[in-house]
Design a protein around this motif. Structure first.
Motif, PDB file in Angstrom:
ATOM      1  N   PHE A  79      -1.969   3.344 -11.055  1.00  0.00           N
ATOM      2  CA  PHE A  79      -2.040   3.666  -9.632  1.00  0.00           C
ATOM      3  C   PHE A  79      -0.779   4.396  -9.186  1.00  0.00           C
ATOM      4  N   GLU A  80       0.364   3.880  -9.579  1.00  0.00           N
ATOM      5  CA  GLU A  80       1.628   4.477  -9.150  1.00  0.00           C
ATOM      6  C   GLU A  80       1.842   5.871  -9.740  1.00  0.00           C
ATOM      7  N   ASN A  81       1.217   6.159 -10.878  1.00  0.00           N
ATOM      8  CA  ASN A  81       1.408   7.449 -11.550  1.00  0.00           C
ATOM      9  C   ASN A  81       0.336   8.471 -11.204  1.00  0.00           C
ATOM     10  N   GLN A  82      -0.466   8.185 -10.184  1.00  0.00           N
ATOM     11  CA  GLN A  82      -1.444   9.166  -9.747  1.00  0.00           C
ATOM     12  C   GLN A  82      -0.737  10.392  -9.156  1.00  0.00           C
ATOM     13  N   PRO A  83      -1.338  11.567  -9.312  1.00  0.00           N
ATOM     14  CA  PRO A  83      -0.705  12.774  -8.749  1.00  0.00           C
ATOM     15  C   PRO A  83      -0.819  12.800  -7.233  1.00  0.00           C
ATOM     16  N   ALA A  84      -0.253  13.843  -6.633  1.00  0.00           N
ATOM     17  CA  ALA A  84      -0.335  14.010  -5.186  1.00  0.00           C
ATOM     18  C   ALA A  84      -1.810  14.121  -4.782  1.00  0.00           C
ATOM     19  N   ARG A  85      -2.205  13.315  -3.821  1.00  0.00           N
ATOM     20  CA  ARG A  85      -3.599  13.289  -3.372  1.00  0.00           C
ATOM     21  C   ARG A  85      -3.651  13.053  -1.863  1.00  0.00           C
ATOM     22  N   HIS A  86      -4.842  13.199  -1.332  1.00  0.00           N
ATOM     23  CA  HIS A  86      -5.089  12.768   0.037  1.00  0.00           C
ATOM     24  C   HIS A  86      -5.131  11.238   0.029  1.00  0.00           C
ATOM     25  N   PRO A  87      -4.484  10.571   0.976  1.00  0.00           N
ATOM     26  CA  PRO A  87      -4.463   9.095   0.970  1.00  0.00           C
ATOM     27  C   PRO A  87      -5.857   8.460   0.951  1.00  0.00           C
ATOM     28  N   HIS A  88      -6.830   9.130   1.603  1.00  0.00           N
ATOM     29  CA  HIS A  88      -8.160   8.523   1.630  1.00  0.00           C
ATOM     30  C   HIS A  88      -8.802   8.550   0.247  1.00  0.00           C
ATOM     31  N   ARG A  89      -8.424   9.524  -0.579  1.00  0.00           N
ATOM     32  CA  ARG A  89      -8.920   9.506  -1.959  1.00  0.00           C
ATOM     33  C   ARG A  89      -8.370   8.296  -2.709  1.00  0.00           C
ATOM     34  N   MET A  90      -7.149   7.928  -2.403  1.00  0.00           N
ATOM     35  CA  MET A  90      -6.558   6.753  -3.047  1.00  0.00           C
ATOM     36  C   MET A  90      -7.196   5.465  -2.541  1.00  0.00           C
ATOM     37  N   VAL A  91      -7.700   5.514  -1.293  1.00  0.00           N
ATOM     38  CA  VAL A  91      -8.432   4.357  -0.780  1.00  0.00           C
ATOM     39  C   VAL A  91      -9.650   4.080  -1.654  1.00  0.00           C
ATOM     40  N   HIS A  92     -10.335   5.155  -2.046  1.00  0.00           N
ATOM     41  CA  HIS A  92     -11.526   4.986  -2.875  1.00  0.00           C
ATOM     42  C   HIS A  92     -11.178   4.890  -4.364  1.00  0.00           C
ATOM     43  N   TYR A  93     -10.013   5.386  -4.750  1.00  0.00           N
ATOM     44  CA  TYR A  93      -9.577   5.183  -6.137  1.00  0.00           C
ATOM     45  C   TYR A  93      -9.374   3.690  -6.387  1.00  0.00           C
ATOM     46  N   GLY A  94      -8.824   3.021  -5.365  1.00  0.00           N
ATOM     47  CA  GLY A  94      -8.698   1.563  -5.404  1.00  0.00           C
ATOM     48  C   GLY A  94      -7.807   1.053  -6.514  1.00  0.00           C
ATOM     49  N   GLN A  95      -7.914  -0.237  -6.765  1.00  0.00           N
ATOM     50  CA  GLN A  95      -7.177  -0.852  -7.862  1.00  0.00           C
ATOM     51  C   GLN A  95      -7.806  -2.199  -8.202  1.00  0.00           C
ATOM     52  N   PHE A  96      -7.560  -2.630  -9.423  1.00  0.00           N
ATOM     53  CA  PHE A  96      -8.060  -3.909  -9.903  1.00  0.00           C
ATOM     54  C   PHE A  96      -6.992  -4.983  -9.725  1.00  0.00           C
ATOM     55  N   VAL A  97      -7.450  -6.211  -9.460  1.00  0.00           N
ATOM     56  CA  VAL A  97      -6.547  -7.360  -9.482  1.00  0.00           C
ATOM     57  C   VAL A  97      -7.163  -8.415 -10.391  1.00  0.00           C
ATOM     58  N   PHE A  98      -6.316  -9.107 -11.133  1.00  0.00           N
ATOM     59  CA  PHE A  98      -6.749 -10.129 -12.077  1.00  0.00           C
ATOM     60  C   PHE A  98      -6.195 -11.475 -11.636  1.00  0.00           C
ATOM     61  N   ARG A  99      -7.008 -12.482 -11.789  1.00  0.00           N
ATOM     62  CA  ARG A  99      -6.570 -13.815 -11.394  1.00  0.00           C
ATOM     63  C   ARG A  99      -5.770 -14.466 -12.519  1.00  0.00           C
ATOM     64  N   PRO A 100      -4.500 -14.811 -12.278  1.00  0.00           N
ATOM     65  CA  PRO A 100      -3.734 -15.536 -13.300  1.00  0.00           C
ATOM     66  C   PRO A 100      -4.257 -16.957 -13.462  1.00  0.00           C
ATOM     67  N   LEU A 101      -4.072 -17.525 -14.639  1.00  0.00           N
ATOM     68  CA  LEU A 101      -4.513 -18.889 -14.909  1.00  0.00           C
ATOM     69  C   LEU A 101      -3.416 -19.887 -14.578  1.00  0.00           C
ATOM     70  N   PRO A 146      -5.478  18.650   2.126  1.00  0.00           N
ATOM     71  CA  PRO A 146      -4.121  18.141   2.375  1.00  0.00           C
ATOM     72  C   PRO A 146      -3.798  16.970   1.454  1.00  0.00           C
ATOM     73  N   ARG A 147      -2.578  16.936   0.974  1.00  0.00           N
ATOM     74  CA  ARG A 147      -2.151  15.872   0.071  1.00  0.00           C
ATOM     75  C   ARG A 147      -0.769  15.377   0.490  1.00  0.00           C
ATOM     76  N   VAL A 148      -0.439  14.204   0.002  1.00  0.00           N
ATOM     77  CA  VAL A 148       0.909  13.674   0.201  1.00  0.00           C
ATOM     78  C   VAL A 148       1.551  13.505  -1.164  1.00  0.00           C
ATOM     79  N   SER A 149       2.857  13.394  -1.173  1.00  0.00           N
ATOM     80  CA  SER A 149       3.605  13.302  -2.425  1.00  0.00           C
ATOM     81  C   SER A 149       3.208  12.056  -3.215  1.00  0.00           C
ATOM     82  N   ALA A 150       3.232  12.190  -4.544  1.00  0.00           N
ATOM     83  CA  ALA A 150       2.902  11.067  -5.422  1.00  0.00           C
ATOM     84  C   ALA A 150       3.903   9.930  -5.296  1.00  0.00           C
TER      85      ALA A 150
END
Length: 472
Positions: free
Chosen positions: A62-84, A417-421
């Motif tokens: 996620f952090e290494n994604q290129p410059a994008r429109h923020p709303h694209r990152m909203v849909h790019y999303g991210q995974f979270v894992f439950r620790p045990l 339009p994009r914002v910096s990575a």
């Protein structure tokens, strides 16, 4: 303690040592407790390492994604894992049947996926080899086979009258038998108790939780040892005691814990995923359409936004209006999803309360609820993870929506339009807070186990009197 009581207990242990079948069965179960603890401990460590690896990987991607429109990152999303939980190796609870991974994105509240019950072999349906399974299911059966002849044997051999004639009272005889088999019961759980003690001593697990867990399982094992001895004292023949005890075990350990959830599901029906999705889509249509300029709700929202910034046109706002609309739309949809989740959680709570109410009849329900609560593997812990993930999803999406409103030019933004990575590194990462069981999850179950032990203690009084009259 009375010398006669101790001698009776020691004689019971010597009798077990002479019984090769019983001794081998006891050693095998102790070995099974050790193996299950070690295997589950390694399995838990492997799962935790794997989830931590993938969480680091998806955060890095996620952090290494290129410059994008923020709303694209909203849909790019991210995974979270439950620790045990550190104590999950004792009892994996519902973790193997509930998902452990959630994909977080805008405008949606996704369910947890990748449960082990769907990824693993069919053997998982027959129970996992964990200390909880061994102590909850197999240990009571062994204690039954070790203790069903404890008093009935004395009656069948004619030694009961001899012991009583030599001055041994019925209460001394019964207490000695209870002491002997209680010691055996605790010895069976000792390997697991020692491992838990080591975790507490090394600060890998909270000492208070470990102590309560040991007390709960010790009470469970003592309960079965006492029950087996008392039933053996009530009947005249050993085989009658065995039939009665195995029947009790089948009802308490096998039948009720499996039948009650089915009854609860029939009494309180949960909506299917499709029904829930249809209901939510209908509700979403009613709250307003952000893409429709004539929509009454968002027309009013636009008027309030213009008034807040003291301008008459969207183009004159210091922030991008589309970003504000995204934030408002996310707030509205999140409220709807939260309401739906609370309704389903309430129904699940009704089902659990129905099953939990039968803990007084089937103490396995009480020890199972206690075990899952203390090891952080119960439904409440899973729901806590879902709530934490949803709270993080909302903050994550709103941070990106605000980034769109603040960093994308209001006019002349261009077609793409994009914002910096570098901005992706400012988005917060998911930090799971370990589940802490409430007192309501612990003490009622301990009281049920304690109540069973107290009830058996009271029952032993008339049984001891009856034994004392055997010479008359």
């Amino acid at each position: 303690m009375n010398v006669r009581v101790i001698r009776i207990a020691l004689e019971e242990w010597r009798s077990l040592a002479r019984n090769r079948a019983g001794l081998v069965a006891t050693l095998l179960l102790v070995a099974l407790v050790i193996v299950s603890a070690l295997v589950s401990f390694e399995r838990r460590a492997g799962i935790e390492a794997e989830r931590a690896h993938y969480q680091t990987l998806v955060d890095s991607n996620f952090e290494n994604q290129p410059a994008r429109h923020p709303h694209r990152m909203v849909h790019y999303g991210q995974f979270v894992f439950r620790p045990l939980s550190p104590l999950a190796f004792v009892d994996f609870g519902v973790d193997s049947f509930t998902g452990n991974t959630i994909f977080l994105e805008g405008h949606r509240q996704n369910s947890a996926n990748f449960s082990e019950a769907r990824q693993s072999s069919l053997l998982l349906r027959f129970g996992q080899l964990t200390p909880a399974f061994v102590l909850q299911t197999l240990a009571p059966l062994l204690l039954i086979f070790l203790a069903f002849t404890s008093v009935a044997r004395e009656r069948e051999r004619g030694t009961l009258r001899l012991l009583l004639a030599q001055g041994v009272s019925g209460s001394q005889l019964l207490i000695g038998k209870l002491l002997g088999h209680g010691g055996i019961a605790l010895a069976i759980g000792t390997p697991a108790f020692l491992l838990l003690g080591w975790l507490a001593a090394s600060a890998a697990a909270p000492a208070r939780i470990v102590v309560l867990l040991v007390i709960g399982y010790a009470a469970w094992l003592l309960l079965w040892a006492a029950l087996a001895v008392l039933v053996s004292a009530l009947v005249t023949r050993s085989r009658d005691a065995l039939v009665a005890l195995v029947g009790i075990w089948m009802v308490v350990v096998v039948l009720l814990p499996r039948a009650l959830p089915e009854v609860a599901a029939t009494r309180t029906v949960l909506p299917s995923k499709i029904e829930t999705e249809i209901t939510l889509h209908r509700a979403l249509k009613q709250i307003g359409d952000a893409h429709n300029p004539d929509d009454p709700y968002f027309a009013a929202f636009k008027a309030r936004a213009l008034a807040r910034y003291g301008v008459s046109r969207v183009e004159d706002m210091p922030v991008q209006y589309a970003g504000l609309v995204g934030m408002e739309g996310e707030r509205l949809t999140t409220g709807l999803y939260a309401k739906s989740a609370r309704a389903i959680e309430a129904r699940e709570g009704e089902q659990n309360d129905f099953v939990r109410a039968f803990g007084t009849i089937s103490p396995l329900i009480a020890v199972r609820q206690l075990s899952m609560a203390l090891t952080g593997t119960g439904l409440a812990a899973h729901q806590d993870f879902l709530n934490q993930a949803e709270a993080f999803r909302y903050r994550f999406v709103q941070a990106l929506n605000w980034m769109q409103a603040e960093k994308i030019p209001v006019v002349n933004a261009g077609e793409d339009p994009r914002v910096s990575a570098d901005n992706w590194k400012t988005i917060p990462r998911f930090q799971y807070r370990p589940f802490v069981p409430t007192s309501a999850m612990i003490w009622p179950n301990l009281l049920v186990l304690g109540g069973w032990l107290a009830g058996l203690g009271l029952l032993s009084v008339p049984i001891a009197r009856r034994l004392g009259k055997a010479t008359r």
